[in-house]
Structure formats: structure tokens, C-alpha cells
Design a protein around this motif. Structure first.
Motif, PDB file in Angstrom:
ATOM      1  N   ASN A 141      -4.028  24.870  -0.435  1.00 32.14           N
ATOM      2  CA  ASN A 141      -5.334  25.348   0.030  1.00 32.14           C
ATOM      3  C   ASN A 141      -6.318  24.247   0.371  1.00 32.14           C
ATOM      4  OD1 ASN A 141      -4.582  28.088  -0.302  1.00 32.14           O
ATOM      5  ND2 ASN A 141      -4.947  27.907  -2.514  1.00 32.14           N
ATOM      6  N   ARG A 142      -5.969  22.999   0.128  1.00 27.00           N
ATOM      7  CA  ARG A 142      -6.865  21.906   0.500  1.00 27.00           C
ATOM      8  C   ARG A 142      -6.061  20.641   0.772  1.00 27.00           C
ATOM      9  NH1 ARG A 142      -9.960  19.935  -5.046  1.00 27.00           N
ATOM     10  NH2 ARG A 142      -8.092  19.677  -6.336  1.00 27.00           N
ATOM     11  N   ALA A 143      -6.521  19.907   1.754  1.00 22.45           N
ATOM     12  CA  ALA A 143      -5.861  18.643   2.086  1.00 22.45           C
ATOM     13  C   ALA A 143      -6.184  17.598   1.024  1.00 22.45           C
ATOM     14  CB  ALA A 143      -6.313  18.162   3.457  1.00 22.45           C
ATOM     15  N   SER A 144      -5.283  16.654   0.857  1.00 25.07           N
ATOM     16  CA  SER A 144      -5.501  15.590  -0.134  1.00 25.07           C
ATOM     17  C   SER A 144      -4.905  14.290   0.359  1.00 25.07           C
ATOM     18  CB  SER A 144      -4.887  15.963  -1.487  1.00 25.07           C
ATOM     19  OG  SER A 144      -3.482  16.071  -1.384  1.00 25.07           O
ATOM     20  N   LEU A 145      -5.515  13.209  -0.071  1.00 24.45           N
ATOM     21  CA  LEU A 145      -5.043  11.870   0.267  1.00 24.45           C
ATOM     22  C   LEU A 145      -5.106  11.003  -0.975  1.00 24.45           C
ATOM     23  CD1 LEU A 145      -4.173   9.649   2.282  1.00 24.45           C
ATOM     24  CD2 LEU A 145      -6.602   9.268   2.760  1.00 24.45           C
TER      25      LEU A 145
ATOM     26  N   TYR B 107     -12.026  17.182   8.627  1.00 25.36           N
ATOM     27  CA  TYR B 107     -11.343  16.723   9.838  1.00 25.36           C
ATOM     28  C   TYR B 107     -10.048  16.023   9.409  1.00 25.36           C
ATOM     29  CZ  TYR B 107     -16.036  17.496  11.662  1.00 25.36           C
ATOM     30  OH  TYR B 107     -17.251  18.050  11.980  1.00 25.36           O
ATOM     31  N   GLU B 108      -8.959  16.754   9.507  1.00 24.68           N
ATOM     32  CA  GLU B 108      -7.685  16.238   9.010  1.00 24.68           C
ATOM     33  C   GLU B 108      -7.138  15.102   9.855  1.00 24.68           C
ATOM     34  OE1 GLU B 108      -4.923  19.391   8.400  1.00 24.68           O
ATOM     35  OE2 GLU B 108      -5.999  20.218   6.683  1.00 24.68           O
ATOM     36  N   SER B 109      -7.658  14.935  11.053  1.00 24.16           N
ATOM     37  CA  SER B 109      -7.219  13.805  11.868  1.00 24.16           C
ATOM     38  C   SER B 109      -7.780  12.489  11.343  1.00 24.16           C
ATOM     39  CB  SER B 109      -7.644  14.009  13.325  1.00 24.16           C
ATOM     40  OG  SER B 109      -9.052  14.155  13.416  1.00 24.16           O
ATOM     41  N   LEU B 110      -8.785  12.552  10.479  1.00 25.17           N
ATOM     42  CA  LEU B 110      -9.366  11.357   9.864  1.00 25.17           C
ATOM     43  C   LEU B 110      -8.880  11.277   8.421  1.00 25.17           C
ATOM     44  CD1 LEU B 110     -13.026  11.626  11.230  1.00 25.17           C
ATOM     45  CD2 LEU B 110     -11.173  10.194  12.100  1.00 25.17           C
ATOM     46  N   ASP B 111      -7.658  10.826   8.259  1.00 24.72           N
ATOM     47  CA  ASP B 111      -7.062  10.759   6.924  1.00 24.72           C
ATOM     48  C   ASP B 111      -7.341   9.408   6.273  1.00 24.72           C
ATOM     49  OD1 ASP B 111      -5.511   9.589   8.863  1.00 24.72           O
ATOM     50  OD2 ASP B 111      -3.609   9.999   7.871  1.00 24.72           O
ATOM     51  N   VAL B 112      -8.622   9.174   5.960  1.00 26.51           N
ATOM     52  CA  VAL B 112      -9.038   7.929   5.307  1.00 26.51           C
ATOM     53  C   VAL B 112      -9.952   8.273   4.150  1.00 26.51           C
ATOM     54  CG1 VAL B 112      -8.806   6.475   7.350  1.00 26.51           C
ATOM     55  CG2 VAL B 112     -10.958   7.665   6.935  1.00 26.51           C
TER      56      VAL B 112
ATOM     57  N   ASN C  79      -4.605  -4.005  -8.932  1.00 25.47           N
ATOM     58  CA  ASN C  79      -4.204  -2.701  -8.426  1.00 25.47           C
ATOM     59  C   ASN C  79      -5.438  -1.805  -8.341  1.00 25.47           C
ATOM     60  OD1 ASN C  79      -1.666  -0.826  -8.062  1.00 25.47           O
ATOM     61  ND2 ASN C  79      -3.139   0.335  -9.250  1.00 25.47           N
ATOM     62  N   ILE C  80      -5.555  -1.082  -7.259  1.00 25.36           N
ATOM     63  CA  ILE C  80      -6.651  -0.140  -7.089  1.00 25.36           C
ATOM     64  C   ILE C  80      -6.119   1.114  -6.418  1.00 25.36           C
ATOM     65  CG2 ILE C  80      -7.355  -1.143  -4.867  1.00 25.36           C
ATOM     66  CD1 ILE C  80     -10.241  -0.365  -5.608  1.00 25.36           C
ATOM     67  N   SER C  81      -6.550   2.267  -6.878  1.00 25.17           N
ATOM     68  CA  SER C  81      -6.068   3.525  -6.318  1.00 25.17           C
ATOM     69  C   SER C  81      -7.208   4.523  -6.243  1.00 25.17           C
ATOM     70  CB  SER C  81      -4.929   4.098  -7.165  1.00 25.17           C
ATOM     71  OG  SER C  81      -5.353   4.339  -8.496  1.00 25.17           O
ATOM     72  N   GLY C  82      -7.059   5.497  -5.362  1.00 22.36           N
ATOM     73  CA  GLY C  82      -8.077   6.525  -5.199  1.00 22.36           C
ATOM     74  C   GLY C  82      -7.473   7.783  -4.597  1.00 22.36           C
ATOM     75  N   THR C  83      -8.132   8.915  -4.854  1.00 16.70           N
ATOM     76  CA  THR C  83      -7.665  10.204  -4.354  1.00 16.70           C
ATOM     77  C   THR C  83      -8.855  10.987  -3.811  1.00 16.70           C
ATOM     78  OG1 THR C  83      -5.914  10.247  -6.023  1.00 16.70           O
ATOM     79  CG2 THR C  83      -6.412  12.316  -4.898  1.00 16.70           C
ATOM     80  N   GLY C  84      -8.677  11.609  -2.670  1.00 10.91           N
ATOM     81  CA  GLY C  84      -9.721  12.419  -2.063  1.00 10.91           C
ATOM     82  C   GLY C  84      -9.201  13.796  -1.690  1.00 10.91           C
TER      83      GLY C  84
ATOM     84  N   ARG D  60       0.847  -1.187   0.000  1.00 10.44           N
ATOM     85  CA  ARG D  60       0.000   0.000   0.000  1.00 10.44           C
ATOM     86  C   ARG D  60       0.884   1.240   0.000  1.00 10.44           C
ATOM     87  NH1 ARG D  60      -2.919   3.024   4.277  1.00 10.44           N
ATOM     88  NH2 ARG D  60      -1.802   1.759   5.814  1.00 10.44           N
ATOM     89  N   ASP D  61       0.494   2.215  -0.814  1.00 12.09           N
ATOM     90  CA  ASP D  61       1.144   3.520  -0.833  1.00 12.09           C
ATOM     91  C   ASP D  61       0.147   4.547  -0.314  1.00 12.09           C
ATOM     92  OD1 ASP D  61       3.401   2.407  -2.159  1.00 12.09           O
ATOM     93  OD2 ASP D  61       2.318   2.557  -4.060  1.00 12.09           O
ATOM     94  N   LYS D  62       0.584   5.375   0.618  1.00  8.30           N
ATOM     95  CA  LYS D  62      -0.287   6.384   1.210  1.00  8.30           C
ATOM     96  C   LYS D  62       0.409   7.740   1.154  1.00  8.30           C
ATOM     97  CE  LYS D  62      -2.879   7.616   5.383  1.00  8.30           C
ATOM     98  NZ  LYS D  62      -3.222   7.233   6.774  1.00  8.30           N
ATOM     99  N   ASN D  63      -0.187   8.681   0.419  1.00  4.27           N
ATOM    100  CA  ASN D  63       0.357  10.025   0.291  1.00  4.27           C
ATOM    101  C   ASN D  63      -0.642  11.016   0.890  1.00  4.27           C
ATOM    102  OD1 ASN D  63       2.443   8.841  -1.097  1.00  4.27           O
ATOM    103  ND2 ASN D  63       1.642   9.358  -3.113  1.00  4.27           N
ATOM    104  N   TRP D  64      -0.334  11.505   2.088  1.00  4.81           N
ATOM    105  CA  TRP D  64      -1.230  12.387   2.833  1.00  4.81           C
ATOM    106  C   TRP D  64      -0.619  13.791   2.888  1.00  4.81           C
ATOM    107  CZ3 TRP D  64      -5.650  13.897   4.360  1.00  4.81           C
ATOM    108  CH2 TRP D  64      -5.845  14.693   5.485  1.00  4.81           C
ATOM    109  N   LEU D  65      -1.395  14.783   2.439  1.00 10.72           N
ATOM    110  CA  LEU D  65      -0.924  16.157   2.390  1.00 10.72           C
ATOM    111  C   LEU D  65      -1.960  17.057   3.051  1.00 10.72           C
ATOM    112  CD1 LEU D  65       1.353  17.978   1.284  1.00 10.72           C
ATOM    113  CD2 LEU D  65       0.000  18.247  -0.808  1.00 10.72           C
ATOM    114  N   ILE D  66      -1.566  17.690   4.163  1.00 12.00           N
ATOM    115  CA  ILE D  66      -2.514  18.539   4.879  1.00 12.00           C
ATOM    116  C   ILE D  66      -2.605  19.912   4.211  1.00 12.00           C
ATOM    117  CG2 ILE D  66      -1.974  17.367   7.048  1.00 12.00           C
ATOM    118  CD1 ILE D  66      -0.393  19.916   7.847  1.00 12.00           C
TER     119      ILE D  66
END
Length: 561
Positions: free
Chosen positions: A497-501, A553-558, A543-548, A481-487
Motif C-alpha cells: 500500500n505504500r512505496a518504500s526506499l 512521485y515514484e519516478s523520483l526514487d531518492v 556505514n550509514i543507512s536510511g529508509t523512506g 551502496r545497497d538500494k532497495n526500491w519497492l513501488i
């Protein structure tokens, strides 16, 4: 009198002109460029990375991917020394030659050593193909995290290069150069008979021998898959006798490379003040008064961004092995842990390994055994939204502070208005809009995780002394799993200007069933060996990927549907 004076005058002039003539002519016949190509004497293929050195000096070069080289010599008496790992060196005097092509011969040693070729073994003295053998001692001589790094410089005709400075990543292996411009030039890897691509899951301490099959005759049994060479790895097995316990450990400290010379804050401000003054422009952000009030203590030197993006780097490795056996059985169990912190902030790698194998002889004709390798790897990476952090650190303004508690995220950014006096604001970095490289490393959280499970079992029946049947099902399973979290954060004109995962999940399952019939007959001084192989391979990858975006609530990075 005049005639005598004239002769003396001519003689004196000649005394000074003749040495000058030789000094002027010396560079003409002293400098000589020699070019050529270094190849393998057996098959004529180019040797990439061969060393060409002027004997008795430190002047030299290495051959490129085509085996070509170019070197400047000082005199015709210079001697060029051509060398390559696993080959006999050659020395050739330059004289008046401008093109010197050399064919190096492989060094023949340990002719009774058994070499694994395809699905069988043969003594090195009976080997007709091109195979490079690397022993366990050669691999573990230098403490390195992966066997691919340990292979560097150990096998003739094998080019190993590090393509990335990230911990635990970035190794490219080429056997006899690049074989295709359209397909991958990577060789295939066979670990205890299992074809796999999970190279980082193999601990160098577990390797008994490593063979590189380099030509068509040695790798033919693998078909088109072996066109770029085959790397065969045999892991350590237990020996009969009392249990043996071995433990090894090492630690290292990685130092920051030499920094590039850049201007400090005062030099930077003076430079821009001079340039702007020539154009009749005044920028208050470069004045001593503003800089002192904005930056505070240390305003003269400002921020050294090369120091800010680095950290104390270390690596540690621990390896434990227990092995033993009886007359009819053997076993080996090992576990290892490796952890490395990169020089660049927020980079690192961690690996856990567990390996086990055993062999049992039942009666006179049956032998069974298994081998398993379980590994867990995790990587901490950097974001790519700002480009190369090393490069950015050399062009970001040294006038800018590192931290700003009033900004979301806690870091300072470029071109942010600073209140110099009540109601009077000036830009904090003048015309430089380059981002805060430390913030771009610290604020994102980019991680990768991977698991691999490699295993096989076998049964070997020997109904006749010269005939053996072997069946070996195997599997290669991996997921990650690859996880790219940007607040969301404030960095002036470089704010996010916006958080992304962004998340990516992958899995791979490879299954194989191999059947072999091996005949080995001896007639006096002659030996006949024949191998019949039937193999079925099947693999499935998903393979499956997604972006949000957003994330109130940035503490819920899912991610959610």
C-alpha cells in the motif's frame, strides 16, 4: 509303507526349508553398518569431505565436519576405499569390523617447488608446516567467476561450499574444519602481501599461485588472525622478453533445475471440489464455468509458477593480459569483464577488473615495484518480503492468472473478486491467499554496487649478498551502496500500500606499513634463514543507512532530509 512315506515327506520338506532358512538369515549377516573417522596422519585433525567408497561400486559417502562417516556394506568381503584431494588413498577390507578409523598421508610432489609461507618462501622439501599449493593451471582449468569457487576440490584439508545460489555470491571456505563457535571460522586472505577481504575483486586468471597455510607453524607470523588458516595469493608478473598478449573468453548457459511435480489447474480444482463436497461446501471458483471465463485460453492447465519465476540464464567472461619486460624490469597489465544472469528472475552479477604491476631493478642493490587492482561490482537481487520464491511458486494457486492490466503494477493477485455476471462476483483463487511470485520478483528493484582499490608499493635494498631490507606500504579501500526500491502495487490481499526506499552506504579504508629484514646464510649443505617483521595496520569503516516511505512521485526514487 508309512515309515517310508514319512521319510520321503521329511526329506522333501527339508529340501524346501533349508534354502528358505538361508534366505531369511542372509540379510542378518549381509547388511553391516561401518562407522569411523578419517583424519590427517600428520596432525590428527579431521578431514572434512573425504570420500568413502565401496570398491567396484558407486555406493559411497563423504565425511562430515568432524571427519566422521557411516556406510552400509553388503558382505564382509567388501573393500572400503578412503580418498581425499592431495592425500594418498587407502583400501581396507571390512571383514567383521564395525568401526574403521583411517589416517591419510599427504601426497608429496614437486619437492623443489617454492612455497610462500608468511613473509618468506621456502622449498617444499624443506617445509615442516602444512601447506597446500594450487597452481594457476589448476585454478583456470575450469572457467569459474571467482577464485574461491575455483579452489573447490583443489587443496587438501580445505572445505569449500556454496552457501547461496545468487550469481557471484555465497562461498564459504573452511581450513581444517570449524575452529571456533564464538568467532568467525573464515581464514584470512593475503593478496600480494596485502591482507584483504575483497575476494570477489580477484580474477582467477590473474593468479599465479595460491597457498593455503593450514597449521600453526605455517601461519604463526599472522598471530591470532591466522588461527583459522591463511590463504596467500600471488598474482602473475611479467617476464623479460618481447611483449606478450593473451586473451581468453568463455560463455555458458545455465539450465533450470528439475521442476517439482505439482498439480495443474484442473487437478487442483478437482482436488478441492472433492474435499469441499465431503463437507457439503460448494466453491464456485473451482468450477469449470468460472475458471474458463476468468482465465481464458489455457484454463485447463492454468499457470505453472515455476516457469514464471525463471528466465534464460547465461554467463560470459573476457580476459586480456599484456606482459613483458627487460633484463632489469618487468610489467603486467590485465583487464577483465564478467557478466552472469541468474536462473531466478531479477538476479545477476557484473564485474569489471583492472590489474597492473611492475618491478624495476636499479643498480646492484635496489629493487622497487608496485601492484594495483581496481574492481567494480554490481549485483541484482530479489526482495525478501515474500520468502523463498522457489517455495512460494509450488504453493501459489495455478488458477490465478499472471497479469492484470487493471491493477497497479500490471500483475494479478490472490483472492480478488471477479465479476462472473453483472453484479455477481466470485473470488478468483478460492481459499488460497498465496502471492503472485513473479510479480514479487519483477516489481521491486534491489541492487548493490561495490568498488574496491587494492594496492601496494615496495622498495627492496640488498646491501650484502645475504641480507635484504624491504619496506612496503599498502592500502585496501572499498565503498559500496545497497538500494532497495519497492513501488506501491495491487496484488489482492498481498498488495503493497505504500512505496518504500531503503539505502545503505558503506566505506572502508585499510592502511598498512610493513618492514622486513631477511637474512639468508649458507654453510656447506646447511642453510639458515631468519626473518624479522614489523607491521603497522590501521583501518576505518563507516556505514550509514536510511529508509523512506510514501513517495508521491515514484519516478523520483531518492531519499531526502
Amino acid at each position: 509303507m508309512n515309515k517310508k512315506w514319512t521319510n520321503r515327506h521329511f526329506f522333501l520338506n527339508a529340501m524346501f526349508m533349508i534354502p528358505g532358512f538361508f534366505l531369511l538369515c542372509y540379510p542378518v549377516f549381509a547388511q553391516q553398518t561401518v562407522t569411523g573417522k578419517v583424519t590427517d596422519a600428520n596432525n590428527g585433525e579431521p578431514l572434512t569431505g573425504a570420500t568413502v567408497l565401496i570398491k567396484g561400486t558407486t555406493i559411497g559417502t563423504v565425511t562430515d565436519l568432524d571427519g566422521s562417516y557411516q556406510i552400509k556394506t553388503s558382505t564382509p568381503d567388501d573393500v572400503l576405499v578412503f580418498s581425499f584431494v592431495g592425500y594418498l588413498s587407502q583400501e581396507i577390507k571390512v571383514a567383521d569390523q564395525t568401526v574403521i578409523n583411517v589416517a591419510l598421508k599427504e601426497e608429496n610432489i614437486q619437492l623443489d617447488e617454492l612455497v610462500v609461507i608468511g613473509y618468506g618462501t621456502v622449498k617444499k622439501k624443506d617445509l615442516t608446516g602444512s601447506v597446500a599449493v594450487v597452481s594457476a593451471g589448476d585454478i583456470t582449468k575450469s572457467p569459474l567467476p571467482t577464485f574461491t569457487q575455483a579452489l573447490q576440490g583443489k587443496a587438501a584439508g580445505v572445505y569449500v561450499a556454496q552457501t547461496s545460489g545468487k550469481p557471484g555470491e555465497g562461498i564459504s571456505i573452511r581450513v581444517r574444519g570449524i575452529g571456533s563457535i564464538n568467532r568467525s571460522s573464515d581464514p584470512i586472505y593475503v593478496v600480494d602481501g596485502i591482507i584483504t577481504g575483497n575476494l570477489n575483486s580477484i580474477n582467477p586468471n590473474d593468479i599465479e599461485t595460491l597457498q593455503v597455510l593450514k597449521d600453526a607453524s605455517a601461519s604463526a607470523i599472522y598471530g591470532a588472525d591466522g588461527a583459522n588458516g591463511v590463504v596467500i595469493i600471488t598474482t602473475k608478473k611479467g617476464q623479460s622478453g618481447k611483449p606478450k598478449v593473451s586473451y581468453s573468453s568463455y560463455g555458458s548457459i545455465n539450465r533450470t533445475p528439475k521442476k517439482l511435480k505439482v498439480m495443474n489447474a484442473s487437478q487442483y480444482a478437482d482436488f478441492y471440489n472433492t474435499i469441499l463436497a465431503e463437507k457439503g461446501i460448494t466453491e464456485f471458483a473451482y468450477s469449470d464455468e468460472f475458471r474458463q471465463k476468468y482465465y481464458g485460453n489455457g484454463w485447463e492447465k492454468g499457470t505453472d509458477w515455476q516457469d514464471q519465476i525463471t528466465q534464460k540464464a547465461y554467463a560470459q567472461s573476457h580476459y586480456l593480459n599484456v606482459s613483458g619486460g627487460t633484463e632489469n624490469s618487468s610489467y603486467s597489465i590485465s583487464g577483465s569483464f564478467y557478466d552472469e544472469t541468474g536462473i531466478l528472475r531479477k538476479t545477476g552479477a557484473t564485474r569489471y577488473n583492472l590489474r597492473a604491476n611492475s618491478d624495476f631493478t636499479i643498480g646492484k642493490i635496489l629493487k622497487i615495484g608496485e601492484t594495483f587492482n581496481l574492481s567494480r561490482m554490481s549485483y541484482q537481487n530479489i526482495g525478501s518480503q515474500t520468502g523463498n520464491a522457489w517455495q512460494v511458486s509450488t504453493i501459489t494457486s495455478p488458477l490465478m492468472k499472471v497479469f492484470n492490466p487493471n491493477n497497479k503494477g500490471g500483475y494479478e493477485g490472490p483472492q480478488i473478486p471477479f465479476e462472473y455476471e453483472p453484479g455477481v462476483f466470485y473470488n478468483n483463487t478460492g481459499g488460497n491467499d498465496k502471492t503472485n511470485p513473479r510479480a514479487e520478483l519483477d516489481l521491486p528493484d534491489f541492487r548493490s554496487f561495490g568498488n574496491s582499490f587494492l594496492g601496494s608499493i615496495y622498495a627492496e635494498i640488498k646491501p650484502l649478498s645475504w641480507l635484504t631490507y624491504r619496506i612496503a606500504p599498502s592500502f585496501d579501500i572499498s565503498n559500496g551502496r545497497d538500494k532497495n526500491w519497492l513501488i506501491k502495487y495491487d496484488l489482492g490481499v498481498r498488495s503493497n500500500n505504500r512505496a518504500s526506499l531503503a539505502e545503505n552506504y558503506y566505506e572502508y579504508i585499510g592502511l598498512s606499513l610493513e618492514n622486513q629484514i631477511i637474512a639468508n646464510l649458507s654453510f656447506g649443505k646447511h642453510t639458515f634463514t631468519g626473518t624479522l617483521v614489523h607491521q603497522i595496520r590501521k583501518n576505518d569503516s563507516r556505514n550509514i543507512s536510511g529508509t523512506g516511505y510514501g513517495f508521491n512521485y515514484e519516478s523520483l526514487d531518492v531519499l531526502s532530509m
